[in-house]
Design an enzyme around this catalytic site. Structure first.
Site, PDB file in Angstrom:
ATOM      1  N   ARG A   1       0.858  -1.191   0.000  1.00 40.12           N
ATOM      2  CA  ARG A   1       0.000   0.000   0.000  1.00 40.12           C
ATOM      3  C   ARG A   1       0.892   1.239   0.000  1.00 40.12           C
ATOM      4  O   ARG A   1       2.108   1.142   0.129  1.00 40.12           O
ATOM      5  CB  ARG A   1      -0.942  -0.023   1.209  1.00 40.12           C
ATOM      6  CG  ARG A   1      -0.216  -0.473   2.449  1.00 40.12           C
ATOM      7  CD  ARG A   1      -0.615   0.187   3.688  1.00 40.12           C
ATOM      8  NE  ARG A   1      -0.537   1.612   3.618  1.00 40.12           N
ATOM      9  CZ  ARG A   1       0.592   2.318   3.777  1.00 40.12           C
ATOM     10  NH1 ARG A   1       1.771   1.725   3.996  1.00 40.12           N
ATOM     11  NH2 ARG A   1       0.582   3.641   3.700  1.00 40.12           N
ATOM     12  N   GLY A   2       0.236   2.407  -0.122  1.00 40.55           N
ATOM     13  CA  GLY A   2       1.003   3.644  -0.261  1.00 40.55           C
ATOM     14  C   GLY A   2       1.181   3.891  -1.757  1.00 40.55           C
ATOM     15  O   GLY A   2       1.539   2.968  -2.508  1.00 40.55           O
ATOM     16  N   ALA A   3       0.920   5.141  -2.180  1.00 41.58           N
ATOM     17  CA  ALA A   3       0.830   5.417  -3.614  1.00 41.58           C
ATOM     18  C   ALA A   3       2.077   4.995  -4.415  1.00 41.58           C
ATOM     19  O   ALA A   3       1.955   4.260  -5.402  1.00 41.58           O
ATOM     20  CB  ALA A   3       0.499   6.895  -3.808  1.00 41.58           C
TER      21      ALA A   3
ATOM     22  N   ARG B   1      -7.087  -0.512  -7.183  1.00 41.87           N
ATOM     23  CA  ARG B   1      -7.238   0.653  -6.293  1.00 41.87           C
ATOM     24  C   ARG B   1      -7.332   1.908  -7.150  1.00 41.87           C
ATOM     25  O   ARG B   1      -6.363   2.271  -7.835  1.00 41.87           O
ATOM     26  CB  ARG B   1      -6.061   0.758  -5.300  1.00 41.87           C
ATOM     27  CG  ARG B   1      -6.068  -0.356  -4.262  1.00 41.87           C
ATOM     28  CD  ARG B   1      -5.312   0.011  -3.019  1.00 41.87           C
ATOM     29  NE  ARG B   1      -6.074   0.846  -2.111  1.00 41.87           N
ATOM     30  CZ  ARG B   1      -5.546   1.434  -1.045  1.00 41.87           C
ATOM     31  NH1 ARG B   1      -4.258   1.286  -0.769  1.00 41.87           N
ATOM     32  NH2 ARG B   1      -6.299   2.166  -0.251  1.00 41.87           N
TER      33      ARG B   1
ATOM     34  N   GLN C   1      -3.046   2.449   9.745  1.00 40.16           N
ATOM     35  CA  GLN C   1      -1.694   2.549   9.179  1.00 40.16           C
ATOM     36  C   GLN C   1      -0.768   3.391  10.056  1.00 40.16           C
ATOM     37  O   GLN C   1       0.440   3.156  10.103  1.00 40.16           O
ATOM     38  CB  GLN C   1      -1.737   3.169   7.768  1.00 40.16           C
ATOM     39  CG  GLN C   1      -2.356   2.289   6.702  1.00 40.16           C
ATOM     40  CD  GLN C   1      -3.839   2.547   6.523  1.00 40.16           C
ATOM     41  OE1 GLN C   1      -4.541   2.887   7.485  1.00 40.16           O
ATOM     42  NE2 GLN C   1      -4.350   2.383   5.319  1.00 40.16           N
TER      43      GLN C   1
ATOM     44  N   ASP D   1      -2.141  10.976  -2.663  1.00 43.48           N
ATOM     45  CA  ASP D   1      -2.381   9.877  -3.602  1.00 43.48           C
ATOM     46  C   ASP D   1      -2.671  10.368  -5.011  1.00 43.48           C
ATOM     47  O   ASP D   1      -2.535   9.616  -5.979  1.00 43.48           O
ATOM     48  CB  ASP D   1      -3.532   8.990  -3.111  1.00 43.48           C
ATOM     49  CG  ASP D   1      -3.061   8.140  -1.944  1.00 43.48           C
ATOM     50  OD1 ASP D   1      -3.023   8.668  -0.811  1.00 43.48           O
ATOM     51  OD2 ASP D   1      -2.693   6.986  -2.180  1.00 43.48           O
TER      52      ASP D   1
ATOM     53  N   LYS E   1      -5.288   9.991   2.474  1.00 47.39           N
ATOM     54  CA  LYS E   1      -6.049   9.135   3.396  1.00 47.39           C
ATOM     55  C   LYS E   1      -7.155   9.930   4.091  1.00 47.39           C
ATOM     56  O   LYS E   1      -6.928  11.057   4.549  1.00 47.39           O
ATOM     57  CB  LYS E   1      -5.076   8.532   4.420  1.00 47.39           C
ATOM     58  CG  LYS E   1      -5.691   7.644   5.479  1.00 47.39           C
ATOM     59  CD  LYS E   1      -6.509   6.501   4.915  1.00 47.39           C
ATOM     60  CE  LYS E   1      -5.735   5.637   3.959  1.00 47.39           C
ATOM     61  NZ  LYS E   1      -6.603   4.731   3.167  1.00 47.39           N
TER      62      LYS E   1
HETATM   63  O1  MRU Z   1      -4.757   3.210   1.836  1.00 50.38           O
HETATM   64  P1  MRU Z   1      -3.272   3.435   1.880  1.00 50.38           P
HETATM   65  O2  MRU Z   1      -2.627   2.894   3.102  1.00 50.38           O
HETATM   66  O3  MRU Z   1      -2.603   2.998   0.598  1.00 50.38           O
HETATM   67  O4  MRU Z   1      -3.140   5.025   1.934  1.00 50.38           O
HETATM   68  C1  MRU Z   1      -1.868   5.611   1.866  1.00 50.38           C
HETATM   69  C2  MRU Z   1      -1.909   7.072   2.002  1.00 50.38           C
HETATM   70  O5  MRU Z   1      -2.951   7.683   2.090  1.00 50.38           O
HETATM   71  C3  MRU Z   1      -0.612   7.803   1.918  1.00 50.38           C
HETATM   72  O6  MRU Z   1      -0.679   8.995   2.645  1.00 50.38           O
HETATM   73  C4  MRU Z   1      -0.355   8.095   0.446  1.00 50.38           C
HETATM   74  O7  MRU Z   1      -0.275   6.927  -0.319  1.00 50.38           O
HETATM   75  C5  MRU Z   1       0.732   8.982   0.119  1.00 50.38           C
HETATM   76  S1  MRU Z   1       2.327   8.714   0.819  1.00 50.38           S
HETATM   77  C6  MRU Z   1       2.998   7.369   0.232  1.00 50.38           C
END
Ligand code: MRU
Length: 349
Positions: free
Chosen positions: A54-56, A96, A197, A238, A249
């Site tokens: 996870r994470g963009a 996603r 998270q 994201d 998020k």
């Molecule tokens: O749902 P997730 O855990 O993938 O959400 C991640 C976030 O919202 C992060 O803040 C975002 O991806 C940017 S930082 C890598």
């Protein structure tokens, strides 16, 4: 601070074109460290959809390697290569919808496939995307570290560190870089309901780096900001539209409003891969709606009366006018963001 052994890489490709993708299963952290070996695209799609990765930026890189695995299994003829790549990429994108990095990485791979319709070319591009994201992470940290207030308290939301990227992170890369330079500060990490998270991942990463961290119930943040107990809020993104509106998020918008009300700097850290130049503003950002069970259960246990449903948007959109500055791999962008983004990112997309 507890001593925490270093984590395995968020993801890694093992071997040559015939190798496989390894992913640290983030749903099991912080209690269990399980590295998954993925040999097919369905495994990668499942891992992205269920937030094992996870994470963009991290899901962008995972998607690129997923495309390699999907194409390898189908081994399309040269004439059908691009069409096949497009249909595999569409399946991965659907896993996603909000983080544009997924689309960005797959578009780069599709461009490579159009120039040279071969598995080797897509594999080469996936590796290049991986390397580029490491460099972007590092640059975000370098550009952003002067923003961290010495002796202050920084509040962050969700997880934006090594686990969310393939480098040092986005917002957390800024904190890691400042800390390595000797700047001392404390962090409040929002727990980040419903999937925690912040509590599970950000607290782990900051503690592993020796940075003092306390976890907050998300609802505590605005009150602490109002009491003057926070000197800076920093989050990731994201998807960023051309005017600076951005998705992150769920809960990020409320933090930005609290910062604006109490004149606390609100920073967003993100790489080039998170910018969506097709969008004039945040209205067009697709918001992922996840299963309500994530809200009505905690650690697998039901917390609501039977039969109660839940609304579960995974992201919200914050207007660019609430952002103090964007910390990017190309430098720190100040408002007005439409001009700053146009000038900085028009080249290179
Ligand atoms: O749902 P997730 O855990 O993938 O959400 C991640 C976030 O919202 C992060 O803040 C975002 O991806 C940017 S930082 C890598």
């Amino acid at each position: 601070m507890p001593t925490i052994p270093p984590l395995p890489p968020t993801l890694a490709w093992r071997g040559d074109l015939h190798g496989h993708l390894e992913l640290l299963d983030q749903t099991l952290l912080p209690h269990q460290r399980l590295v998954l070996a993925l040999h097919d695209v369905d495994g990668v799609i499942e891992a992205i959809a269920s937030l094992r990765v996870r994470g963009a930026p991290a899901i962008g890189v995972a998607a690129a390697y997923g495309l390699v695995l999907g194409l390898r299994a189908l081994s399309p003829l040269r004439e059908a290569f691009v069409d096949t790549a497009r249909s595999v990429a569409a399946r991965i994108t659907a896993a996603r919808p909000t983080a544009v990095n997924l689309q960005w990485a797959l578009d780069r791979c599709l461009d490579a496939a159009r120039s040279e319709p071969s598995l080797a070319s897509v594999f080469g591009e996936a590796g290049q995307i991986h390397q580029d994201e490491v460099v972007m992470s590092d640059r975000i940290g370098q550009h952003g570290k002067p923003c961290v207030p010495p002796g202050g308290t920084v509040l962050t939301h969700c997880n934006t560190g090594r686990l969310a990227t393939v480098g040092d992170g986005t917002a957390l890369a800024v904190l890691f870089a400042a800390w390595r330079d000797g700047v001392r500060f404390r962090v409040f990490a929002d727990e980040t309901r419903p999937l925690l998270q912040g509590a599970r991942l950000t607290a782990l990463e900051l503690a592993a780096a020796g940075i003092p961290v306390e976890v907050l119930a998300d609802a505590a943040a605005a009150g602490l900001i109002a009491r003057g107990l926070v000197q800076m809020v920093i989050v990731g993104a994201d998807r960023i539209a051309r005017n600076g509106d951005f998705a992150n998020k769920v809960g990020t918008y409320g933090l930005a409003l609290a910062c604006a009300a109490h004149r606390v700097p609100f920073y967003v850290a993100a790489p080039l891969s998170t910018l969506d130049l097709r969008l004039a503003d945040g209205l067009g950002i697709p918001i992922e709606e996840r299963d309500g069970n994530e809200v009505t259960t905690l650690a697998g246990q039901p917390i609501c009366p039977p039969g109660i449903g839940a609304r579960n948007p995974a992201f919200d959109v914050t207007p660019g006018k609430l952002v103090s500055a964007f910390i990017t791999d190309r430098g720190v962008l100040q408002p007005p963001f439409d001009a700053a983004i146009k000038g900085t990112f028009a080249v290179g997309r």
